[in-house]
Write a protein that holds these residues in place. Structure first.
Motif, PDB file in Angstrom:
ATOM      1  N   VAL A  53       0.840  -1.204   0.000  1.00 34.87           N
ATOM      2  CA  VAL A  53       0.000   0.000   0.000  1.00 34.87           C
ATOM      3  C   VAL A  53       0.872   1.250   0.000  1.00 34.87           C
ATOM      4  O   VAL A  53       0.613   2.213  -0.729  1.00 34.87           O
ATOM      5  N   GLN A  54       1.910   1.269   0.813  1.00 35.85           N
ATOM      6  CA  GLN A  54       2.796   2.423   0.897  1.00 35.85           C
ATOM      7  C   GLN A  54       3.514   2.673  -0.432  1.00 35.85           C
ATOM      8  O   GLN A  54       3.668   3.805  -0.848  1.00 35.85           O
ATOM      9  N   SER A  55       3.945   1.598  -1.095  1.00 35.33           N
ATOM     10  CA  SER A  55       4.632   1.787  -2.385  1.00 35.33           C
ATOM     11  C   SER A  55       3.663   2.303  -3.450  1.00 35.33           C
ATOM     12  O   SER A  55       4.043   3.084  -4.312  1.00 35.33           O
ATOM     13  N   ARG A  56       2.396   1.923  -3.382  1.00 31.23           N
ATOM     14  CA  ARG A  56       1.401   2.398  -4.346  1.00 31.23           C
ATOM     15  C   ARG A  56       1.046   3.863  -4.106  1.00 31.23           C
ATOM     16  O   ARG A  56       0.741   4.588  -5.030  1.00 31.23           O
ATOM     17  N   ARG A  57       1.083   4.306  -2.891  1.00 29.37           N
ATOM     18  CA  ARG A  57       0.743   5.700  -2.577  1.00 29.37           C
ATOM     19  C   ARG A  57       1.791   6.659  -3.138  1.00 29.37           C
ATOM     20  O   ARG A  57       1.482   7.808  -3.436  1.00 29.37           O
ATOM     21  N   GLN A  58       3.008   6.203  -3.279  1.00 29.19           N
ATOM     22  CA  GLN A  58       4.082   7.076  -3.739  1.00 29.19           C
ATOM     23  C   GLN A  58       4.188   7.132  -5.264  1.00 29.19           C
ATOM     24  O   GLN A  58       4.926   7.943  -5.793  1.00 29.19           O
ATOM     25  N   ARG A  59       3.460   6.319  -5.981  1.00 30.19           N
ATOM     26  CA  ARG A  59       3.491   6.311  -7.444  1.00 30.19           C
ATOM     27  C   ARG A  59       2.460   7.289  -8.005  1.00 30.19           C
ATOM     28  O   ARG A  59       1.478   7.615  -7.350  1.00 30.19           O
ATOM     29  N   ASP A  60       2.695   7.702  -9.239  1.00 30.21           N
ATOM     30  CA  ASP A  60       1.708   8.528  -9.924  1.00 30.21           C
ATOM     31  C   ASP A  60       0.525   7.669 -10.321  1.00 30.21           C
ATOM     32  O   ASP A  60       0.676   6.495 -10.667  1.00 30.21           O
ATOM     33  N   LEU A  61      -0.634   8.277 -10.300  1.00 31.28           N
ATOM     34  CA  LEU A  61      -1.854   7.569 -10.657  1.00 31.28           C
ATOM     35  C   LEU A  61      -1.955   7.480 -12.177  1.00 31.28           C
ATOM     36  O   LEU A  61      -1.903   8.489 -12.878  1.00 31.28           O
ATOM     37  N   LEU A  62      -2.047   6.291 -12.678  1.00 30.78           N
ATOM     38  CA  LEU A  62      -2.205   6.072 -14.112  1.00 30.78           C
ATOM     39  C   LEU A  62      -3.631   5.638 -14.368  1.00 30.78           C
ATOM     40  O   LEU A  62      -4.141   4.739 -13.706  1.00 30.78           O
ATOM     41  N   GLN A  63      -4.250   6.297 -15.330  1.00 30.17           N
ATOM     42  CA  GLN A  63      -5.610   5.912 -15.658  1.00 30.17           C
ATOM     43  C   GLN A  63      -5.803   5.976 -17.165  1.00 30.17           C
ATOM     44  O   GLN A  63      -5.052   6.635 -17.868  1.00 30.17           O
ATOM     45  N   ALA A  64      -6.803   5.308 -17.607  1.00 26.98           N
ATOM     46  CA  ALA A  64      -7.061   5.259 -19.042  1.00 26.98           C
ATOM     47  C   ALA A  64      -7.538   6.619 -19.529  1.00 26.98           C
ATOM     48  O   ALA A  64      -8.254   7.330 -18.837  1.00 26.98           O
ATOM     49  N   GLU A  65      -7.110   6.964 -20.736  1.00 24.83           N
ATOM     50  CA  GLU A  65      -7.545   8.214 -21.339  1.00 24.83           C
ATOM     51  C   GLU A  65      -8.451   7.899 -22.511  1.00 24.83           C
ATOM     52  O   GLU A  65      -8.149   7.040 -23.343  1.00 24.83           O
ATOM     53  N   THR A  66      -9.557   8.593 -22.568  1.00 25.67           N
ATOM     54  CA  THR A  66     -10.472   8.397 -23.689  1.00 25.67           C
ATOM     55  C   THR A  66     -10.067   9.318 -24.826  1.00 25.67           C
ATOM     56  O   THR A  66      -9.472  10.369 -24.615  1.00 25.67           O
ATOM     57  N   GLY A  67     -10.386   8.926 -26.013  1.00 27.07           N
ATOM     58  CA  GLY A  67     -10.071   9.742 -27.181  1.00 27.07           C
ATOM     59  C   GLY A  67     -10.981  10.953 -27.253  1.00 27.07           C
ATOM     60  O   GLY A  67     -11.979  11.068 -26.528  1.00 27.07           O
ATOM     61  N   ASP A  68     -10.634  11.855 -28.124  1.00 23.69           N
ATOM     62  CA  ASP A  68     -11.457  13.040 -28.319  1.00 23.69           C
ATOM     63  C   ASP A  68     -12.763  12.634 -28.973  1.00 23.69           C
ATOM     64  O   ASP A  68     -12.787  11.789 -29.865  1.00 23.69           O
ATOM     65  N   PRO A  69     -13.855  13.268 -28.560  1.00 22.74           N
ATOM     66  CA  PRO A  69     -15.124  12.942 -29.216  1.00 22.74           C
ATOM     67  C   PRO A  69     -15.108  13.467 -30.650  1.00 22.74           C
ATOM     68  O   PRO A  69     -14.355  14.372 -30.989  1.00 22.74           O
ATOM     69  N   GLU A  70     -15.930  12.871 -31.457  1.00 20.69           N
ATOM     70  CA  GLU A  70     -15.991  13.319 -32.843  1.00 20.69           C
ATOM     71  C   GLU A  70     -16.519  14.745 -32.892  1.00 20.69           C
ATOM     72  O   GLU A  70     -17.423  15.113 -32.164  1.00 20.69           O
ATOM     73  N   THR A  71     -15.920  15.525 -33.755  1.00 19.90           N
ATOM     74  CA  THR A  71     -16.362  16.906 -33.909  1.00 19.90           C
ATOM     75  C   THR A  71     -16.829  17.114 -35.344  1.00 19.90           C
ATOM     76  O   THR A  71     -16.440  16.401 -36.257  1.00 19.90           O
ATOM     77  N   ASN A  72     -17.657  18.098 -35.499  1.00 25.26           N
ATOM     78  CA  ASN A  72     -18.120  18.433 -36.841  1.00 25.26           C
ATOM     79  C   ASN A  72     -17.030  19.219 -37.540  1.00 25.26           C
ATOM     80  O   ASN A  72     -16.540  20.210 -37.020  1.00 25.26           O
ATOM     81  N   VAL A  73     -16.667  18.766 -38.683  1.00 25.71           N
ATOM     82  CA  VAL A  73     -15.649  19.443 -39.472  1.00 25.71           C
ATOM     83  C   VAL A  73     -16.378  20.278 -40.521  1.00 25.71           C
ATOM     84  O   VAL A  73     -17.188  19.760 -41.276  1.00 25.71           O
ATOM     85  N   THR A  74     -16.106  21.554 -40.516  1.00 27.31           N
ATOM     86  CA  THR A  74     -16.740  22.417 -41.498  1.00 27.31           C
ATOM     87  C   THR A  74     -15.895  22.427 -42.763  1.00 27.31           C
ATOM     88  O   THR A  74     -14.711  22.729 -42.725  1.00 27.31           O
ATOM     89  N   LEU A  75     -16.500  22.051 -43.831  1.00 29.48           N
ATOM     90  CA  LEU A  75     -15.838  22.024 -45.124  1.00 29.48           C
ATOM     91  C   LEU A  75     -16.421  23.124 -45.997  1.00 29.48           C
ATOM     92  O   LEU A  75     -17.583  23.505 -45.833  1.00 29.48           O
ATOM     93  N   PRO A  76     -15.627  23.637 -46.895  1.00 31.00           N
ATOM     94  CA  PRO A  76     -16.153  24.695 -47.754  1.00 31.00           C
ATOM     95  C   PRO A  76     -17.248  24.156 -48.664  1.00 31.00           C
ATOM     96  O   PRO A  76     -17.245  22.994 -49.063  1.00 31.00           O
ATOM     97  N   THR A  77     -18.164  25.006 -48.977  1.00 39.00           N
ATOM     98  CA  THR A  77     -19.249  24.641 -49.870  1.00 39.00           C
ATOM     99  C   THR A  77     -18.694  24.487 -51.280  1.00 39.00           C
ATOM    100  O   THR A  77     -17.928  25.341 -51.738  1.00 39.00           O
ATOM    101  N   PRO A  78     -19.037  23.415 -51.964  1.00 33.72           N
ATOM    102  CA  PRO A  78     -18.542  23.269 -53.329  1.00 33.72           C
ATOM    103  C   PRO A  78     -18.990  24.459 -54.181  1.00 33.72           C
ATOM    104  O   PRO A  78     -20.152  24.837 -54.178  1.00 33.72           O
ATOM    105  N   GLY A  79     -18.051  25.051 -54.879  1.00 33.45           N
ATOM    106  CA  GLY A  79     -18.355  26.188 -55.727  1.00 33.45           C
ATOM    107  C   GLY A  79     -18.236  27.534 -55.031  1.00 33.45           C
ATOM    108  O   GLY A  79     -18.437  28.572 -55.652  1.00 33.45           O
ATOM    109  N   ALA A  80     -17.902  27.532 -53.735  1.00 28.45           N
ATOM    110  CA  ALA A  80     -17.804  28.800 -53.005  1.00 28.45           C
ATOM    111  C   ALA A  80     -16.667  29.663 -53.537  1.00 28.45           C
ATOM    112  O   ALA A  80     -16.790  30.885 -53.630  1.00 28.45           O
ATOM    113  N   GLU A  81     -15.566  29.025 -53.914  1.00 26.45           N
ATOM    114  CA  GLU A  81     -14.432  29.780 -54.461  1.00 26.45           C
ATOM    115  C   GLU A  81     -14.814  30.414 -55.798  1.00 26.45           C
ATOM    116  O   GLU A  81     -14.474  31.565 -56.068  1.00 26.45           O
TER     117      GLU A  81
END
Length: 189
Positions: A53-81
Motif C-alpha cells: 500500500v505504501q509503495s502504491r501511494r508514492q506512485r503517480d496515478l495512471l488511468q485510461a484516457e479516452t479519445g477526443d469525441p468526434e467533432t463536426n468538421v466544417t468544409l467549404p461549400t462546393p463552388g464557393a471559391e
C-alpha cells in the motif's frame, strides 16, 4: 535482492520450506500449528500488505484516457471559391476586376480542355479547337463565353432580355459556362 535483502531471504526460505513440505509431509510437524504460528503468519501478511500500500501511494496515478469525441468538421461549400471570384469581378478595384475575369475564364477553359482530353482521348490542340468552335456543348451561352470567334453568339434580343435580370452578362455567362463544364465532366462518369 539489492533493495530489500531481508524480505527476499525470508521469502525464499518460506517458498523453500513450502516445497519441502510438499515432498516430505512429515516436516510439517516440526512447527506446531498453534496460535503463535498463525499469529506470525498474520503479522507477516499485514506487514507485506502495508508495504505494498505504501509503495502504491508514492506512485503517480495512471488511468485510461479516452479519445477526443468526434467533432463536426466544417468544409467549404462546393463552388464557393467560384462564387467569390465571380463576386470580385464586379466589386473590386478595376485592376482586380480584370484580373479576376481573366483568371475565371482561364480556370474554366483549362478545366474543360482537361475534361475533353480525358473523355474523348484527343490531344490538347484538338480539345482547344473543340472549345473554340463550341462543339463541346449545346449551350450557346457557355460556348460563346469560352469559345473563340467561331463560337456561336447569342442574339441581340437574348442579350437584352438577359441584361434586365439581376446578374451582369459576364456573371450569367460564367455561371452557364461553369454549369456546362460540370455537366460535360459528369457525362464522362
Amino acid at each position: 535482492m539489492k533493495d530489500r535483502p531481508l524480505v527476499t531471504v525470508v521469502g525464499i526460505l518460506a517458498v523453500g520450506w513450502g516445497l519441502a513440505i510438499v515432498f516430505a509431509p512429515e516436516l510439517a510437524t516440526v512447527f506446531s500449528t498453534g496460535a503463535i504460528f498463525v499469529k506470525l503468519i498474520g503479522v507477516l501478511t499485514l506487514v507485506q500488505g502495508l508495504r505494498v500500500v505504501q509503495s502504491r501511494r508514492q506512485r503517480d496515478l495512471l488511468q485510461a484516457e479516452t479519445g477526443d469525441p468526434e467533432t463536426n468538421v466544417t468544409l467549404p461549400t462546393p463552388g464557393a471559391e467560384f462564387d467569390e471570384r465571380l463576386r470580385i469581378v464586379h466589386t473590386g478595384r478595376r485592376k482586380d476586376r480584370f484580373r479576376a475575369r481573366k483568371q475565371l475564364r482561364g480556370t474554366l477553359e483549362s478545366s474543360l480542355i482537361e475534361a475533353i482530353v480525358q473523355r474523348d482521348g484527343c490531344s490538347k490542340d484538338e480539345a482547344r479547337t473543340r472549345l473554340e468552335t463550341g462543339s463541346w456543348t449545346d449551350d450557346a451561352e457557355a460556348a460563346a463565353f469560352l469559345g473563340g470567334p467561331s463560337a456561336p453568339r447569342r442574339s441581340w434580343r437574348e442579350w437584352f432580355r438577359r441584361s434586365l435580370g439581376g446578374q451582369t452578362t459576364f456573371q450569367l455567362r460564367a455561371r452557364r459556362a461553369a454549369n456546362a463544364v460540370a455537366d460535360y465532366v459528369e457525362d464522362n462518369r
